[in-house]
Design an enzyme around this catalytic site. Structure first.
Site, PDB file in Angstrom:
ATOM      1  N   ARG A  57      -3.746 -10.065   4.496  1.00 51.59           N
ATOM      2  CA  ARG A  57      -4.093 -11.445   4.929  1.00 51.59           C
ATOM      3  C   ARG A  57      -3.132 -12.148   5.585  1.00 51.59           C
ATOM      4  O   ARG A  57      -3.850 -12.846   6.021  1.00 51.59           O
ATOM      5  CB  ARG A  57      -5.085 -11.275   3.825  1.00 51.59           C
ATOM      6  CG  ARG A  57      -6.575 -11.090   3.613  1.00 51.59           C
ATOM      7  CD  ARG A  57      -7.711 -12.441   2.360  1.00 51.59           C
ATOM      8  NE  ARG A  57      -8.493 -11.778   1.935  1.00 51.59           N
ATOM      9  CZ  ARG A  57      -9.310 -11.178   1.679  1.00 51.59           C
ATOM     10  NH1 ARG A  57      -8.660 -10.302   0.218  1.00 51.59           N
ATOM     11  NH2 ARG A  57     -10.911 -10.453   1.357  1.00 51.59           N
TER      12      ARG A  57
ATOM     13  N   MET B 219       3.422  -9.002  -0.571  1.00 53.01           N
ATOM     14  CA  MET B 219       2.378  -8.702   1.199  1.00 53.01           C
ATOM     15  C   MET B 219       0.852  -8.457   0.310  1.00 53.01           C
ATOM     16  O   MET B 219       0.406  -8.002  -0.421  1.00 53.01           O
ATOM     17  CB  MET B 219       3.208  -7.407   0.903  1.00 53.01           C
ATOM     18  CG  MET B 219       4.389  -7.674   1.299  1.00 53.01           C
ATOM     19  SD  MET B 219       5.243  -5.700   1.671  1.00 53.01           S
ATOM     20  CE  MET B 219       7.217  -6.051   2.505  1.00 53.01           C
TER      21      MET B 219
ATOM     22  N   GLY C  47      -2.070  -2.122  -7.198  1.00 53.16           N
ATOM     23  CA  GLY C  47      -1.232  -3.265  -7.330  1.00 53.16           C
ATOM     24  C   GLY C  47      -1.463  -4.186  -8.092  1.00 53.16           C
ATOM     25  O   GLY C  47      -2.321  -4.506  -8.778  1.00 53.16           O
TER      26      GLY C  47
ATOM     27  N   HIS D 233       0.841  -1.214   0.378  1.00 55.85           N
ATOM     28  CA  HIS D 233       0.062   0.083  -0.124  1.00 55.85           C
ATOM     29  C   HIS D 233       1.341   1.444  -0.041  1.00 55.85           C
ATOM     30  O   HIS D 233       0.631   2.557  -0.472  1.00 55.85           O
ATOM     31  CB  HIS D 233      -1.003   0.383   0.537  1.00 55.85           C
ATOM     32  CG  HIS D 233      -2.121  -1.109   1.158  1.00 55.85           C
ATOM     33  ND1 HIS D 233      -1.697  -2.203   2.650  1.00 55.85           N
ATOM     34  CD2 HIS D 233      -3.018  -0.984   0.709  1.00 55.85           C
ATOM     35  CE1 HIS D 233      -2.477  -3.233   1.853  1.00 55.85           C
ATOM     36  NE2 HIS D 233      -3.295  -2.135   1.348  1.00 55.85           N
TER      37      HIS D 233
HETATM   38  P1  AMP Z   1      -7.023  -3.741  -1.113  1.00 51.16           P
HETATM   39  O1  AMP Z   1      -6.135  -2.645   0.029  1.00 51.16           O
HETATM   40  O2  AMP Z   1      -6.122  -5.828  -0.638  1.00 51.16           O
HETATM   41  O3  AMP Z   1      -7.569  -3.656  -1.165  1.00 51.16           O
HETATM   42  O4  AMP Z   1      -5.545  -3.405  -2.049  1.00 51.16           O
HETATM   43  C1  AMP Z   1      -5.542  -2.172  -2.028  1.00 51.16           C
HETATM   44  C2  AMP Z   1      -4.509  -2.086  -3.193  1.00 51.16           C
HETATM   45  O5  AMP Z   1      -3.328  -2.268  -2.462  1.00 51.16           O
HETATM   46  C3  AMP Z   1      -4.701  -2.581  -4.335  1.00 51.16           C
HETATM   47  O6  AMP Z   1      -4.228  -1.727  -5.494  1.00 51.16           O
HETATM   48  C4  AMP Z   1      -3.957  -3.854  -4.428  1.00 51.16           C
HETATM   49  O7  AMP Z   1      -3.500  -4.315  -5.225  1.00 51.16           O
HETATM   50  C5  AMP Z   1      -1.639  -3.051  -3.696  1.00 51.16           C
HETATM   51  N1  AMP Z   1      -1.774  -4.118  -3.729  1.00 51.16           N
HETATM   52  C6  AMP Z   1      -2.052  -5.267  -2.475  1.00 51.16           C
HETATM   53  N2  AMP Z   1      -0.686  -5.687  -2.262  1.00 51.16           N
HETATM   54  C7  AMP Z   1       0.173  -5.315  -2.233  1.00 51.16           C
HETATM   55  C8  AMP Z   1       1.297  -5.287  -2.464  1.00 51.16           C
HETATM   56  N3  AMP Z   1       2.141  -6.448  -2.002  1.00 51.16           N
HETATM   57  N4  AMP Z   1       2.075  -5.477  -3.620  1.00 51.16           N
HETATM   58  C9  AMP Z   1       1.999  -4.082  -4.307  1.00 51.16           C
HETATM   59  N5  AMP Z   1       0.478  -3.920  -4.711  1.00 51.16           N
HETATM   60  C10 AMP Z   1      -0.014  -4.182  -3.116  1.00 51.16           C
END
Ligand code: AMP
Length: 281
Positions: A187, A184, A147, A37
């Site tokens: 979860r 990363m 991401g 993030h």
């Molecule tokens: P989330 O909070 O899981 O919905 O993720 C929010 C944003 O962060 C989304 O665009 C995800 O793809 C990105 N994201 C989550 N994990 C990673 C990671 N390990 N590396 C890069 N971006 C990530």
């Protein structure tokens, strides 16, 4: 950094901001921040005058038996990490603010949302596309940062933005990983120590697939069975899917040709993990 909880307040700040000119960068998230993030936030802060991050655990993208109620949250830590990453506005709407009434209108992206994660999580991408469309209408960013870790989500959102003529550019940032290669994810906090110990196998198997392809292997069923073997070797990891999808049409392919997404989803105990790499031949 301002913390904003209502759409009205966010809109009025952003209207004033737009009058001053300068670009608005936007990072949609569900919180419980990690380096994946913060990398998106830093990229936005570097490239835009104002960076808006939304933190919203979106109920309509969770299935009835999924982890909505136990999704990890830590607002204090998230606020600090966002501030340290150069975020200007952290938008934290309540469910009532985003969905004051049960929705009658949804965004459906069609067949690219039905395979891979869409097949095992029916309705998931409809929920994602709908909330991202709402957030894009609220924030109206110049650039949205996503991401690569959620590769299918990227494809679905890109297609929605294209099909609905939403005037936002999309930038995709690489997957941030732990030292042992595990992608990363918020979860990952669900994993017990013994589950955490086997979790790096996903990326190890993807790296092995990359080596096979570099050595000339083009047959995706051989690559897929090797990945499955490496991931499930001697453990009770259950594989949801391993798939090779051509990035031109986003459909499964028999042979590696052009750019191909090699994507995996597994369950380790009750925790669902995904990962992917892009290969080229
Ligand atoms: P989330 O909070 O899981 O919905 O993720 C929010 C944003 O962060 C989304 O665009 C995800 O793809 C990105 N994201 C989550 N994990 C990673 C990671 N390990 N590396 C890069 N971006 C990530």
């Amino acid at each position: 950094m301002k913390i904003i909880r209502t759409i009205k307040a966010l809109r009025s700040i952003l209207i004033a901001q737009r009058k001053k000119a300068g670009s608005i960068g936007f990072v949609p998230t569900m919180g419980y921040f990690h380096q994946g993030h913060t990398a998106l936030m830093k990229a936005s802060a570097k490239e835009n005058h104002v960076t808006v991050v939304s933190l919203f655990v979106n109920p309509i993208q969770f299935g009835p038996k999924e982890d909505l109620s136990r999704y990890p949250r830590d607002l204090k830590r998230d606020t600090r990490l966002a501030r340290e990453s150069g975020v200007d506005i952290l938008f934290i709407p309540s469910v009532k603010e985003m969905y004051p009434e049960p929705l009658l209108t949804f965004v459906e992206v069609g067949k690219i949302a039905d395979i891979l994660c869409g097949a095992s999580r029916p309705g998931h991408f409809r929920g994602v596309a709908t909330v991202v469309a709402k957030l894009l209408n609220i924030v109206q960013p110049d650039i949205m940062y996503l991401g690569q870790k959620d590769a299918q989500q990227v494809e679905v959102i890109k297609r929605m933005v294209q099909d609905l003529n939403i005037p936002a550019q999309i930038k995709v940032c690489r997957t941030e990983r732990e030292q042992d290669g595990l992608a990363m994810s918020s979860r990952n906090s669900y994993l017990s120590p013994s589950e955490r110990a086997v979790a790096p196998r996903l990326y190890q198997a993807l790296c092995q697939a990359r080596r096979m392809i570099a050595d000339g292997e083009r047959n995706t069923s051989k690559i897929i069975s090797q990945i499955k073997k490496l991931i499930s070797d001697g453990t009770n990891v259950s594989i949801e899917y391993v798939s090779c999808v051509g990035l031109d049409r986003f459909v499964p392919v028999r042979r590696i040709k052009g750019k191909v997404l090699v994507a995996v989803a597994v369950r380790i105990g009750t925790t669902r993990l995904i990962d992917n790499i892009v290969v080229k031949a």
